[in-house]
Design a protein around this motif. Structure first.
Motif, PDB file in Angstrom:
ATOM      1  N   LEU A  25      39.448  20.009   3.033  1.00 18.01           N
ATOM      2  CA  LEU A  25      39.194  20.381   4.422  1.00 18.01           C
ATOM      3  C   LEU A  25      40.425  20.117   5.286  1.00 18.01           C
ATOM      4  O   LEU A  25      40.864  20.987   6.053  1.00 18.01           O
ATOM      5  CB  LEU A  25      37.994  19.604   4.975  1.00 18.01           C
ATOM      6  CG  LEU A  25      37.769  19.724   6.470  1.00 18.01           C
ATOM      7  CD1 LEU A  25      37.229  21.100   6.802  1.00 18.01           C
ATOM      8  CD2 LEU A  25      36.854  18.634   6.952  1.00 18.01           C
ATOM      9  N   LEU A  29      42.590  23.067   7.178  1.00 19.13           N
ATOM     10  CA  LEU A  29      42.764  23.066   8.632  1.00 19.13           C
ATOM     11  C   LEU A  29      44.229  22.905   9.015  1.00 19.13           C
ATOM     12  O   LEU A  29      44.708  23.551   9.953  1.00 19.13           O
ATOM     13  CB  LEU A  29      41.930  21.953   9.275  1.00 19.13           C
ATOM     14  CG  LEU A  29      40.427  22.189   9.284  1.00 19.13           C
ATOM     15  CD1 LEU A  29      39.695  20.949   9.782  1.00 19.13           C
ATOM     16  CD2 LEU A  29      40.080  23.400  10.135  1.00 19.13           C
ATOM     17  N   TYR A  30      44.938  22.078   8.290  1.00 24.83           N
ATOM     18  CA  TYR A  30      46.366  21.899   8.544  1.00 24.83           C
ATOM     19  C   TYR A  30      47.100  23.237   8.365  1.00 24.83           C
ATOM     20  O   TYR A  30      47.923  23.616   9.192  1.00 24.83           O
ATOM     21  CB  TYR A  30      46.930  20.829   7.608  1.00 24.83           C
ATOM     22  CG  TYR A  30      48.411  20.586   7.777  1.00 24.83           C
ATOM     23  CD1 TYR A  30      48.904  19.861   8.855  1.00 24.83           C
ATOM     24  CD2 TYR A  30      49.315  21.075   6.853  1.00 24.83           C
ATOM     25  CE1 TYR A  30      50.268  19.631   9.011  1.00 24.83           C
ATOM     26  CE2 TYR A  30      50.680  20.848   6.997  1.00 24.83           C
ATOM     27  CZ  TYR A  30      51.145  20.128   8.069  1.00 24.83           C
ATOM     28  OH  TYR A  30      52.496  19.905   8.221  1.00 24.83           O
ATOM     29  N   LEU A  32      45.848  26.247   8.591  1.00 24.97           N
ATOM     30  CA  LEU A  32      45.470  27.153   9.674  1.00 24.97           C
ATOM     31  C   LEU A  32      46.254  26.840  10.946  1.00 24.97           C
ATOM     32  O   LEU A  32      46.756  27.748  11.612  1.00 24.97           O
ATOM     33  CB  LEU A  32      43.966  27.066   9.942  1.00 24.97           C
ATOM     34  CG  LEU A  32      43.063  27.743   8.928  1.00 24.97           C
ATOM     35  CD1 LEU A  32      41.595  27.395   9.193  1.00 24.97           C
ATOM     36  CD2 LEU A  32      43.258  29.249   8.946  1.00 24.97           C
ATOM     37  N   THR A  33      46.356  25.559  11.271  1.00 26.73           N
ATOM     38  CA  THR A  33      47.049  25.205  12.510  1.00 26.73           C
ATOM     39  C   THR A  33      48.544  25.479  12.414  1.00 26.73           C
ATOM     40  O   THR A  33      49.194  25.694  13.435  1.00 26.73           O
ATOM     41  CB  THR A  33      46.824  23.728  12.895  1.00 26.73           C
ATOM     42  OG1 THR A  33      47.315  22.871  11.849  1.00 26.73           O
ATOM     43  CG2 THR A  33      45.359  23.450  13.148  1.00 26.73           C
ATOM     44  N   LEU A  48      39.251  29.477  16.149  1.00 28.45           N
ATOM     45  CA  LEU A  48      39.345  28.162  15.505  1.00 28.45           C
ATOM     46  C   LEU A  48      39.115  27.061  16.535  1.00 28.45           C
ATOM     47  O   LEU A  48      38.323  26.134  16.303  1.00 28.45           O
ATOM     48  CB  LEU A  48      40.708  27.979  14.830  1.00 28.45           C
ATOM     49  CG  LEU A  48      40.955  26.597  14.217  1.00 28.45           C
ATOM     50  CD1 LEU A  48      40.023  26.351  13.035  1.00 28.45           C
ATOM     51  CD2 LEU A  48      42.407  26.453  13.797  1.00 28.45           C
ATOM     52  N   LYS A  51      35.542  26.537  17.572  1.00 31.20           N
ATOM     53  CA  LYS A  51      34.728  25.780  16.612  1.00 31.20           C
ATOM     54  C   LYS A  51      34.776  24.282  16.910  1.00 31.20           C
ATOM     55  O   LYS A  51      33.798  23.570  16.711  1.00 31.20           O
ATOM     56  CB  LYS A  51      35.198  26.022  15.169  1.00 31.20           C
ATOM     57  CG  LYS A  51      34.803  27.360  14.623  1.00 31.20           C
ATOM     58  CD  LYS A  51      33.312  27.384  14.440  1.00 31.20           C
ATOM     59  CE  LYS A  51      32.844  28.701  13.892  1.00 31.20           C
ATOM     60  NZ  LYS A  51      31.388  28.783  13.904  1.00 31.20           N
ATOM     61  N   PHE A  52      35.921  23.801  17.382  1.00 27.82           N
ATOM     62  CA  PHE A  52      36.050  22.373  17.685  1.00 27.82           C
ATOM     63  C   PHE A  52      35.435  22.011  19.030  1.00 27.82           C
ATOM     64  O   PHE A  52      35.093  20.853  19.251  1.00 27.82           O
ATOM     65  CB  PHE A  52      37.526  21.955  17.632  1.00 27.82           C
ATOM     66  CG  PHE A  52      38.027  21.776  16.237  1.00 27.82           C
ATOM     67  CD1 PHE A  52      37.901  20.557  15.593  1.00 27.82           C
ATOM     68  CD2 PHE A  52      38.586  22.842  15.546  1.00 27.82           C
ATOM     69  CE1 PHE A  52      38.334  20.393  14.295  1.00 27.82           C
ATOM     70  CE2 PHE A  52      39.027  22.687  14.241  1.00 27.82           C
ATOM     71  CZ  PHE A  52      38.902  21.456  13.625  1.00 27.82           C
ATOM     72  N   LYS A  59      33.004  18.466  15.996  1.00 26.97           N
ATOM     73  CA  LYS A  59      34.035  18.605  14.959  1.00 26.97           C
ATOM     74  C   LYS A  59      35.287  17.816  15.332  1.00 26.97           C
ATOM     75  O   LYS A  59      35.980  17.286  14.456  1.00 26.97           O
ATOM     76  CB  LYS A  59      34.342  20.074  14.698  1.00 26.97           C
ATOM     77  CG  LYS A  59      33.201  20.776  13.960  1.00 26.97           C
ATOM     78  CD  LYS A  59      33.471  22.234  13.743  1.00 26.97           C
ATOM     79  CE  LYS A  59      32.357  22.909  12.988  1.00 26.97           C
ATOM     80  NZ  LYS A  59      31.123  23.023  13.734  1.00 26.97           N
ATOM     81  N   CYS A  60      35.575  17.703  16.616  1.00 29.69           N
ATOM     82  CA  CYS A  60      36.678  16.833  17.060  1.00 29.69           C
ATOM     83  C   CYS A  60      36.365  15.383  16.694  1.00 29.69           C
ATOM     84  O   CYS A  60      37.246  14.648  16.228  1.00 29.69           O
ATOM     85  CB  CYS A  60      36.888  16.933  18.570  1.00 29.69           C
ATOM     86  SG  CYS A  60      37.683  18.443  19.133  1.00 29.69           S
ATOM     87  N   LEU A  63      36.888  14.924  12.945  1.00 29.40           N
ATOM     88  CA  LEU A  63      38.309  14.915  12.634  1.00 29.40           C
ATOM     89  C   LEU A  63      38.940  13.591  13.067  1.00 29.40           C
ATOM     90  O   LEU A  63      39.740  13.004  12.335  1.00 29.40           O
ATOM     91  CB  LEU A  63      39.024  16.089  13.304  1.00 29.40           C
ATOM     92  CG  LEU A  63      40.518  16.193  13.060  1.00 29.40           C
ATOM     93  CD1 LEU A  63      40.833  16.335  11.564  1.00 29.40           C
ATOM     94  CD2 LEU A  63      41.081  17.385  13.823  1.00 29.40           C
ATOM     95  N   ILE A 119      46.720  18.169  13.103  1.00 29.95           N
ATOM     96  CA  ILE A 119      45.601  19.010  13.539  1.00 29.95           C
ATOM     97  C   ILE A 119      45.136  18.567  14.921  1.00 29.95           C
ATOM     98  O   ILE A 119      44.899  19.393  15.816  1.00 29.95           O
ATOM     99  CB  ILE A 119      44.437  18.961  12.527  1.00 29.95           C
ATOM    100  CG1 ILE A 119      44.875  19.476  11.156  1.00 29.95           C
ATOM    101  CG2 ILE A 119      43.236  19.765  13.043  1.00 29.95           C
ATOM    102  CD1 ILE A 119      43.924  19.107  10.019  1.00 29.95           C
TER     103      ILE A 119
END
Length: 144
Positions: A25, A29-30, A32-33, A48, A51-52, A59-60, A63, A119
């Motif tokens: 995961l 995500l890394y 994607l960013t 994206l 979603k956070f 989701k924040c 993370l 991220i």
């Protein structure tokens, strides 16, 4: 007792599986960013970030939980290495102990810590809401 051993094996396998999921995961995500920007097709960056932000930034929170988890693991790995016989032997052989400690940090969770922090930085710089939420959560946890 066979059932006790089997239960321990199952628990260990589940823990390793979950660890693998967390690892994947963070890597996804890394990636994607690193590659999504304002010119990405289909508003991918905005989607994206959305979603956070959804569900009160849950989701924040997750993370941030992973970020703090790997920060702790990384620090513990470094301390364990520095207190080990291996570190004493390396120092006696003239090996750069700081470089060896860095390697221990990376192996002990530092790579995932770095990726999770990147991220978080991406989210903070891309969304005022994420920035406010993450900053507030760090203050609440006395980590920021």
């Amino acid at each position: 007792d066979k059932n006790g051993k089997r239960a321990k094996k199952v628990a260990l396998a589940k823990r390793e599986w979950l660890q693998g999921i967390e690892n994947n995961l963070i890597h996804i995500l890394y990636s994607l960013t690193r590659h999504l920007d304002d010119n990405s097709p289909y508003d991918a960056k905005a989607r994206l970030i959305a979603k956070f932000v959804e569900d009160d930034c849950i989701k924040c929170d997750r993370l941030l939980e992973l970020f703090l988890k790997y920060d702790t693991k990384m620090r513990q790995a470094e301390i364990k290495y520095l207190r080990s016989e291996e570190a004493d032997m390396a120092e006696a052989e003239g090996i750069d102990i700081e470089f060896a400690a860095l390697h221990a940090r990376l192996q002990g969770g530092g790579d995932l810590y770095h990726r999770a922090s990147a991220i978080l930085a991406y989210l903070i710089s891309s969304s005022k809401r994420c920035c406010g939420h993450i900053t507030e959560q760090l203050k609440v946890q006395n980590s920021g």
